[in-house]
Design a protein around this motif. Structure first.
Motif: not given
Length: 681
Positions: A646-666
């Protein structure tokens, strides 16, 4: 070196060397065919293919033949390689012993002859000078013992033909001992207070004091007039700031001034672990048995960790002192002075304002009789826990006002420890943690708490409180959007509706206050003005990723305290770490979050479906989005590595559209056992 080379040669001896040579000869015998070289019949015919013979005997995993076991009849005979190895090892040991003896060991039994040639040359110079011109001296050193003092004086020897010249032996050690020097006819004293003995200078003088040298102790109870580091507030931020200051400046003297009567302690166990794992000694000793089996308490350090305040100026290598039940009312950033409530003035080099916050009060309970006030607890510190735990043990009904972190945790913890106590909860919104959770998850939390037997009064506000003839309290609550009222009978009222940052010192000192978030305004390095810093619940700081914010969680106080201590001791680090928080408000609802988790932001939730139980929100992650970027992450029934992701996602400040793919990191889709707080350590 010879021994090492011999050892390496043995690695390639016998079977290894033979196989290497055989492989090398086999490569040289290879021939290329005409088909490979292309064209022409002048090339030699290819040799017949090599068909290896069947392996005989036992083989290792690498295909090598196992060595034949040596029987008793075939005794081992050392070869030439073994003899070379023994010789090399012996030479290495001998050289090592010689080097150790020559360069490290000292011969302490040489006596006067241990000075070698230097002593002989010194004696020759003495023979050239007449004995009458020699200046012999003796210094009388008195040792304080219970037995009578004895004085030893070295007398000047008489002149004889074959007498050995007297000369003091000068050892190559410098030992400074403060002793009293008595003058005799054999010593020469200079104006600087040094004793000269035969061209040997023996200094007997006290060490000069400088800024790092401790001064004299103060009378008991008296505060020092000046300290290098002054920390206002005795909470988590001040404690961790003192640790970092001492780590960066080992001789630092740190003074903490707290308006509480307790040593620095952790607040989260007051609404969690002490209720979950506490025993009979929890109320008195504030300790509990952790899931790991270890007994812990809420205090940061034992009393012996802190140096008594009157001894702080005289401590050789500094330390941390704490003054309890004293209050600072104003700080002068230009003159570096702090003014206490009793008129005491303390000068400082660096100052930290970590004043924390105070519970919000309800006018409906303040503007009432004393009988009602006696049954109201504004929950915040150690004394509040002790009182609530004592009252809960004999009460039949307890009402908790507030649906935030503290109010929800207390309602769950009281019901968990005292199942027979009827627990009411009055919240002004539709569900639990409405300022953090999405509406659907907040309502789900309501349902989970109702399953425990907690009576949740949502969309309700307290209108009045009266004392009933039976000795209990009668509470009247209003329903939002309805004209009807509801009456509640309860034995005790616990108020947990948030805190107000303690900014009275900042107001009196003329510091800037945050009108939006509240608190004392500080920059990214937590500097308020000049040599004054701020940290903790009362600090509004600038976050390079999330902008200006004020956070009221324990990990934020710890992180901010460490950063403030680093910058107070010479650092130049900006706030970069995203603190997290953890809470549990129901048996099957554990929340862990990082960043800006404001329910007003757009949220995207990803959950796994539990086909066995049909639970919709069994395990998942909620993303808080602002300007198409992730600014906060909330994990439901997940702990562990997801916080760092979660900290890495906030620090990257990237635009995210596919949240299902991001959720696979958890770890959402892992088949794990249900998350229990007993497993979290």
């Amino acid at each position: 070196v010879f021994s090492g080379c011999t050892m390496i040669s043995r690695l390639f001896s016998r079977r290894g060397t033979r196989s290497s040579v055989a492989a090398f000869l086999a490569v040289r015998q290879l021939r290329t065919t005409a088909a490979v070289l292309g064209g022409g019949g002048h090339h030699d015919e290819a040799p017949p293919p090599h068909i290896p013979r069947p392996a005989s005997g036992e083989r290792t995993w690498f295909g090598e033949a196992k060595p034949v076991r040596i029987s008793k009849d075939n005794d081992y005979k050392p070869g030439k390689d073994d003899i070379y190895s023994y010789i090399g090892a012996f030479v290495g040991v001998a050289l090592t012993a010689f080097a150790v003896k020559k360069y490290t060991l000292k011969d302490d039994h040489k006596g006067d002859d241990g000075h070698g040639k230097k002593k002989e040359s010194h004696e020759k110079k003495e023979e050239r000078q007449p004995m009458e011109e020699k200046k012999t001296a003796s210094v009388v050193v008195e040792e304080k013992k219970e037995t009578p003092k004895e004085e030893k004086v070295v007398e000047t020897p008489k002149e004889e033909e074959h007498a050995e010249p007297l000369h003091p032996v000068v050892e190559k050690k410098l030992v400074i001992v403060p002793v009293e020097v008595e003058k005799t006819h054999t010593e020469e004293v200079t104006q600087d207070g040094f004793v000269m003995v035969d061209s040997v200078q023996s200094s007997v003088a006290s060490t000069s004091s400088d800024s790092s040298t401790p001064s004299e102790s103060l009378p008991v109870g008296q505060l020092p007039e000046s300290v290098p580091y002054l920390l206002v507030g005795g909470g988590t931020a001040s404690y961790y700031a003192s640790l970092v200051i001492r780590a960066r400046d080992p001789n630092a003297r740190v003074l903490i001034i707290s308006d509480e009567s307790h040593l620095p302690y952790n607040r989260p166990p007051l609404s969690k672990e002490l209720w979950w794992y506490g025993g009979d000694r929890s109320r008195e000793h504030l300790e509990y048995r952790a899931p790991s089996g270890r007994t812990r308490d809420v205090f940061q350090e034992a009393e012996g960790f802190f140096v008594p305040v009157h001894q702080l100026p005289a401590t050789a290598h500094g330390g941390v002192s704490i003054v309890q039940s004293r209050k600072v009312v104003r700080v002068d950033a230009q003159e570096n002075k702090a003014y206490l409530e009793d008129g005491t003035v303390i000068r400082f080099e660096k100052c930290l304002l970590a004043t924390g916050g105070s519970p919000r009060c309800l006018p409906q309970l303040e503007n009432t009789s004393e009988e009602v006030k006696k049954r109201v607890v504004y929950y915040r510190g150690v004394d509040d826990y002790r009182r609530l735990d004592e009252e809960a043990a004999k009460a039949k009904s307890i009402t908790v006002i507030g649906g935030g972190f503290l109010g929800s945790e207390l309602a769950y913890s009281i019901k968990r420890k005292h199942e027979n106590v009827h627990v009411n909860q009055i919240i002004p919104d539709h569900g639990q943690l409405s300022s953090v959770l999405p509406e659907y998850l907040s309502r789900h939390a309501n349902e989970e708490m109702k399953k425990m037997g907690i009576k949740v009064h949502s969309n309700s506000r307290l209108s009045s409180a009266l004392s009933s003839p039976s000795g209990s309290l009668s509470l009247s609550i209003d329903k939002k959007g309805k004209d009807e009222k509801e009456e509640i009978e309860t034995d005790l009222v616990v108020v947990a509706v948030g805190i107000e940052p303690n900014v009275e010192i900042a107001k009196a000192s003329g510091f800037e206050l945050d009108a939006v978030n509240g608190g004392i305004v500080a920059d990214a390095e937590l500097r308020v003005r000049g040599n004054v810093f701020a940290a903790g619940d009362a600090c509004s700081y600038f976050d390079s990723k999330l902008g200006r914010r004020r956070c009221e969680h324990w990990e934020n106080a710890q992180t901010a305290g460490r950063l403030a201590g680093e910058n107070m001791s010479g650092g130049k680090t900006s706030f970069w770490f995203q603190p997290s928080f953890f809470t549990k408000i129901a048996p099957n609802l554990l929340l862990n979050a990082v960043g800006d988790t404001n329910s007003e932001h757009e949220t995207v939730s990803v959950y796994r479906s539990n086909t066995e139980t049909g639970e919709k929100y069994d395990r998942g992650v909620v993303f808080y989005v602002k300007n198409e970027k992730i600014v906060g992450v909330l994990m439901v029934n997940m702990i562990g590595a997801g916080v760092d992701v979660s900290r890495r996602l906030i620090d990257d400040e990237k635009t995210v559209t596919d949240f299902k793919e991001i959720a696979k990191l958890f770890p959402i889709y892992q088949n794990e056992q249900p998350v229990e707080e007993e497993k979290k350590e």
